[in-house]
Design an enzyme around this catalytic site. Sequence first.
Site, PDB file in Angstrom:
ATOM      1  N   THR A   1       5.910   2.225  13.866  1.00 27.74           N
ATOM      2  CA  THR A   1       6.041   3.743  13.795  1.00 27.74           C
ATOM      3  C   THR A   1       6.014   4.627  12.543  1.00 27.74           C
ATOM      4  O   THR A   1       6.115   5.822  12.476  1.00 27.74           O
ATOM      5  CB  THR A   1       7.677   3.898  14.386  1.00 27.74           C
ATOM      6  OG1 THR A   1       8.622   3.453  13.089  1.00 27.74           O
ATOM      7  CG2 THR A   1       8.013   3.064  15.540  1.00 27.74           C
TER       8      THR A   1
ATOM      9  N   ASP B   1       7.509  -1.814  -8.589  1.00 22.00           N
ATOM     10  CA  ASP B   1       6.690  -2.931  -9.303  1.00 22.00           C
ATOM     11  C   ASP B   1       6.764  -3.029 -10.735  1.00 22.00           C
ATOM     12  O   ASP B   1       6.679  -3.965 -11.408  1.00 22.00           O
ATOM     13  CB  ASP B   1       5.243  -2.996  -8.772  1.00 22.00           C
ATOM     14  CG  ASP B   1       5.132  -3.720  -7.598  1.00 22.00           C
ATOM     15  OD1 ASP B   1       5.962  -4.371  -6.994  1.00 22.00           O
ATOM     16  OD2 ASP B   1       3.732  -3.386  -6.757  1.00 22.00           O
TER      17      ASP B   1
ATOM     18  N   ARG C   1       9.805   0.122   5.923  1.00 16.63           N
ATOM     19  CA  ARG C   1       9.026   1.040   6.754  1.00 16.63           C
ATOM     20  C   ARG C   1       8.562   0.079   8.165  1.00 16.63           C
ATOM     21  O   ARG C   1       7.992  -0.742   7.982  1.00 16.63           O
ATOM     22  CB  ARG C   1       7.938   1.709   6.046  1.00 16.63           C
ATOM     23  CG  ARG C   1       7.106   2.731   6.935  1.00 16.63           C
ATOM     24  CD  ARG C   1       5.850   3.093   6.028  1.00 16.63           C
ATOM     25  NE  ARG C   1       5.971   3.839   4.827  1.00 16.63           N
ATOM     26  CZ  ARG C   1       5.331   4.763   4.875  1.00 16.63           C
ATOM     27  NH1 ARG C   1       4.202   5.258   5.575  1.00 16.63           N
ATOM     28  NH2 ARG C   1       5.666   5.400   3.641  1.00 16.63           N
TER      29      ARG C   1
ATOM     30  N   ASP D   1       3.362   2.268  -8.773  1.00 19.46           N
ATOM     31  CA  ASP D   1       4.701   1.950  -7.827  1.00 19.46           C
ATOM     32  C   ASP D   1       5.691   1.561  -8.721  1.00 19.46           C
ATOM     33  O   ASP D   1       5.823   0.847  -9.637  1.00 19.46           O
ATOM     34  CB  ASP D   1       4.249   0.535  -7.396  1.00 19.46           C
ATOM     35  CG  ASP D   1       5.182  -0.073  -6.475  1.00 19.46           C
ATOM     36  OD1 ASP D   1       6.379  -0.079  -6.571  1.00 19.46           O
ATOM     37  OD2 ASP D   1       4.842  -0.261  -5.205  1.00 19.46           O
TER      38      ASP D   1
HETATM   39  N1  URA Z   1       6.861   5.092  -4.191  1.00 19.76           N
HETATM   40  C1  URA Z   1       6.219   4.515  -5.443  1.00 19.76           C
HETATM   41  O1  URA Z   1       6.649   3.808  -5.966  1.00 19.76           O
HETATM   42  N2  URA Z   1       5.460   5.425  -6.080  1.00 19.76           N
HETATM   43  C2  URA Z   1       4.678   6.481  -5.306  1.00 19.76           C
HETATM   44  O2  URA Z   1       3.705   6.984  -5.993  1.00 19.76           O
HETATM   45  C3  URA Z   1       5.260   6.767  -4.164  1.00 19.76           C
HETATM   46  C4  URA Z   1       6.179   6.142  -3.588  1.00 19.76           C
END
Ligand code: URA
Length: 209
Positions: A108, A203, A104, A200
């Site tokens: 922007t 992770d 990302r 996440d």
């Molecule tokens: N990406 C993730 O890993 N978890 C989320 O909740 C949103 C995007």
Amino acid sequence: MAKVFVFDHPLIQHKLTFIRDKNTGTKEFRELVDEVATLMMFEITRDLSLEEVEVETPVSTAKAKVIAGKKLGIVPILRAGIGMVDGALNLIPTAKVGHVGLYRDPETLQPVEYYVKLPSDVKEREFIVVDPMLATGGSAVAAIDSLKTRGAKNIKFMCLIAAPEGVEAVQKAHPDVDIYIAGLDEKLNEHGYIVPGLGDAGDRLFGTK
Ligand code: URA
């Protein structure tokens, strides 16, 4: 308009609950994502066409069916999508695997492609783009754009958990791409996380933080 399928199979729902649980450790999380990806592939491949062949059984000749040579490609969006590849390949071991990497742009906030490698016969393949989380939909839309730019015509999108915002974004940008989801959640929070979600996904799959 693209169709949205939310898989309510009890095994998928059961395993998704443990994937969501914050107390599930990396090893178990990875195994569960793998298993759910396999179960989802089983449902997604329901529409593969069959052709008739003859086979000699020990007793006589049978008219039987085999999959009619459809070429499939699995495309994980890096990095979390990698966690769903082996599960998908369990059912379709001959599928080719492409990769799309996006980051990302900090200014922007738009996804920028940094890596794309697809099978060379991209025009003839049916692709399943995989990413555990469909949050804003920015990455999914950009990854599907990347495939279409290179000639892909037949694309599906598979994720574990989606937010309504992400589903809407993909449907709007790519009305020809059907979306397959294990859990459709409530919303995104102010940090872009799906609520209740699973945190996440990258992770949790790779034990980073
Ligand atoms: N990406 C993730 O890993 N978890 C989320 O909740 C949103 C995007």
